[in-house]
Enzyme design. Structure first.
Site, mmCIF file in Angstrom:
data_model
loop_
_atom_site.group_PDB
_atom_site.id
_atom_site.type_symbol
_atom_site.label_atom_id
_atom_site.label_comp_id
_atom_site.label_asym_id
_atom_site.label_seq_id
_atom_site.Cartn_x
_atom_site.Cartn_y
_atom_site.Cartn_z
ATOM 1 N N SER A 12 36.704 62.224 16.774
ATOM 2 C CA SER A 12 38.067 61.817 16.409
ATOM 3 C C SER A 12 38.707 61.098 17.591
ATOM 4 O O SER A 12 38.802 61.658 18.689
ATOM 5 C CB SER A 12 38.908 63.048 16.072
ATOM 6 O OG SER A 12 40.290 62.701 16.181
ATOM 7 N N HIS A 37 36.109 58.916 13.447
ATOM 8 C CA HIS A 37 37.177 59.585 12.675
ATOM 9 C C HIS A 37 38.518 59.134 13.218
ATOM 10 O O HIS A 37 38.791 59.266 14.424
ATOM 11 C CB HIS A 37 37.027 61.104 12.802
ATOM 12 C CG HIS A 37 37.951 61.898 11.947
ATOM 13 N ND1 HIS A 37 37.744 62.098 10.597
ATOM 14 C CD2 HIS A 37 39.090 62.562 12.261
ATOM 15 C CE1 HIS A 37 38.729 62.858 10.111
ATOM 16 N NE2 HIS A 37 39.550 63.154 11.101
ATOM 17 N N ASP A 39 42.514 59.493 12.938
ATOM 18 C CA ASP A 39 43.565 60.412 12.464
ATOM 19 C C ASP A 39 44.910 59.714 12.375
ATOM 20 O O ASP A 39 45.539 59.437 13.393
ATOM 21 C CB ASP A 39 43.677 61.608 13.426
ATOM 22 C CG ASP A 39 42.566 62.607 13.200
ATOM 23 O OD1 ASP A 39 41.952 63.049 14.175
ATOM 24 O OD2 ASP A 39 42.313 62.932 12.025
ATOM 25 N N MET A 41 48.724 59.895 11.423
ATOM 26 C CA MET A 41 49.756 60.923 11.276
ATOM 27 C C MET A 41 51.129 60.254 11.175
ATOM 28 O O MET A 41 51.409 59.303 11.915
ATOM 29 C CB MET A 41 49.727 61.866 12.483
ATOM 30 C CG MET A 41 48.408 62.578 12.653
ATOM 31 S SD MET A 41 48.466 63.693 14.061
ATOM 32 C CE MET A 41 46.753 64.224 14.091
ATOM 33 N N HIS A 70 41.492 59.471 8.144
ATOM 34 C CA HIS A 70 42.074 60.738 7.666
ATOM 35 C C HIS A 70 43.588 60.570 7.641
ATOM 36 O O HIS A 70 44.225 60.515 8.696
ATOM 37 C CB HIS A 70 41.653 61.849 8.639
ATOM 38 C CG HIS A 70 42.244 63.184 8.347
ATOM 39 N ND1 HIS A 70 42.178 64.214 9.267
ATOM 40 C CD2 HIS A 70 42.875 63.690 7.261
ATOM 41 C CE1 HIS A 70 42.767 65.285 8.752
ATOM 42 N NE2 HIS A 70 43.196 64.997 7.545
ATOM 43 N N MET A 72 47.040 61.905 7.313
ATOM 44 C CA MET A 72 47.930 63.065 7.340
ATOM 45 C C MET A 72 49.334 62.516 7.142
ATOM 46 O O MET A 72 50.163 62.473 8.073
ATOM 47 C CB MET A 72 47.769 63.835 8.665
ATOM 48 C CG MET A 72 46.444 64.584 8.716
ATOM 49 S SD MET A 72 45.928 65.064 10.351
ATOM 50 C CE MET A 72 45.106 63.557 10.856
ATOM 51 N N MET A 141 39.964 71.410 6.670
ATOM 52 C CA MET A 141 40.657 71.537 7.947
ATOM 53 C C MET A 141 40.403 72.935 8.511
ATOM 54 O O MET A 141 40.638 73.940 7.814
ATOM 55 C CB MET A 141 42.159 71.324 7.784
ATOM 56 C CG MET A 141 42.589 69.934 7.345
ATOM 57 S SD MET A 141 41.987 68.614 8.415
ATOM 58 C CE MET A 141 42.759 69.058 9.968
ATOM 59 N N ASP A 176 36.974 69.621 10.076
ATOM 60 C CA ASP A 176 37.877 68.904 10.978
ATOM 61 C C ASP A 176 38.799 69.859 11.729
ATOM 62 O O ASP A 176 39.719 70.445 11.155
ATOM 63 C CB ASP A 176 38.711 67.922 10.128
ATOM 64 C CG ASP A 176 39.462 66.947 10.978
ATOM 65 O OD1 ASP A 176 40.177 66.092 10.410
ATOM 66 O OD2 ASP A 176 39.339 67.028 12.215
HETATM 67 C C1 DX5 Z 1 43.925 67.324 13.665
HETATM 68 C C2 DX5 Z 1 42.960 66.186 13.386
HETATM 69 C C3 DX5 Z 1 41.576 66.491 13.891
HETATM 70 C C4 DX5 Z 1 41.581 66.676 15.386
HETATM 71 C C5 DX5 Z 1 40.280 67.271 15.824
HETATM 72 O O1 DX5 Z 1 45.062 67.150 12.883
HETATM 73 O O2 DX5 Z 1 42.856 65.968 11.999
HETATM 74 O O3 DX5 Z 1 40.693 65.422 13.554
HETATM 75 O O4 DX5 Z 1 41.747 65.448 16.031
HETATM 76 O O5 DX5 Z 1 40.403 67.462 17.198
HETATM 77 P P1 DX5 Z 1 39.649 68.698 17.883
HETATM 78 O O6 DX5 Z 1 38.185 68.449 17.584
HETATM 79 O O7 DX5 Z 1 40.002 68.552 19.335
HETATM 80 O O8 DX5 Z 1 40.157 69.928 17.237
HETATM 81 ZN ZN ZN Z 2 41.198 64.488 11.270
#
Ligand code: DX5
Ligand code: ZN
Length: 228
Positions: A12, A37, A39, A41, A70, A72, A141, A176
């Site tokens: 990620s 990956h 993320d 947000m 992903h 969010m 998750m 994840d």
């Molecule tokens: C959290 C993200 C994950 C996160 C994983 O909201 O969706 O992808 O970046 O990071 P680690 O592997 O450090 O938990």
């Molecule tokens: Zn993620």
């Protein structure tokens, strides 16, 4: 994207250097990442804000493997086309992001992407039971979304349940959050095949010292495969 259930490591970039995404993406792919990956947000669905379609579009030329986006965010539907235009290969929406996930997954596929659905730790596997023919990936998750580096929340029973429900459908189970060499075997044994890892991959390395990324990726992969 052909389907197989071999273990894939998807670093990620939430844990990458935010001032150097292009070089970081090239480094993790050169060091063995199977997917990248991304993320997204929105500061509303989760208490953090990262980047949107223009940034994802800028990442695209650097991604030679699979850009696994992903979301969010809520709402999802108004942004699907923007992520398709940005070049997402997989686009994952949270089942908790709205009441019409069935339609969202149809829209993601109609826009030409693989459709993913994500489940927060408190959401049961049954929440996606009616969606399995519309999805290419279920993201479990194992942290409450919003931040990297959090402690792994054990969801192996949910993963096992999903594996049963999916049967022989070509649907990936992605994990994840908090994935590292200690937790990877648990989820791989339960049936997961795509492992997202942020801090476990990026810790100790850098674009100047990418070999550490390679060692970290190998460690997570070996731990997962040792459990199969
Ligand atoms: C959290 C993200 C994950 C996160 C994983 O909201 O969706 O992808 O970046 O990071 P680690 O592997 O450090 O938990
Ligand atoms: Zn993620």
């Amino acid at each position: 994207m052909s389907f197989d259930r071999s273990i894939k490591i998807a670093p990620s970039i939430l844990s990458a250097d935010f001032a150097n995404f292009g070089a970081e993406i090239q480094a993790i792919e050169a060091q063995g990442a199977d997917w990248v990956h991304v993320d997204v947000m929105d500061g509303h669905f989760v208490p953090n804000l990262t980047f949107g379609p223009p940034a994802v579009k800028a990442f695209r030329p650097h991604v030679k493997t699979v850009m696994d986006v992903h979301l969010m965010i809520t709402p999802v539907d108004p942004y699907i086309q923007a992520y398709a235009d940005a070049g997402a290969d997989v686009l994952t929406a949270h089942v908790e992001a709205g009441p019409h996930t069935h339609r969202t997954l149809q829209a993601i596929r109609a826009a030409g992407m693989k459709a993913g659905v994500a489940l927060n730790p408190g959401t049961p596997a049954e929440a996606v039971e009616q969606l399995l023919d519309l999805t290419d990936l279920v993201c479990v998750m194992t942290v409450n979304p919003g931040f990297g580096g959090q402690k792994f929340i054990d969801m192996t029973n949910k993963v096992r349940r999903l594996r049963e429900m999916i049967g022989d459908r070509p649907v990936h189970i992605e994990i994840d959050g908090g994935v590292d060499p200690q937790t990877a075997p648990l989820v791989a044994a339960a049936g997961a095949d795509v492992l997202v890892a942020g801090s476990a991959v990026f810790k100790g390395g850098s674009v100047e010292n990418p070999g550490v990324y390679g060692e970290n990726i190998k460690a997570v992969r070996a731990a997962a495969e040792s459990a199969l």
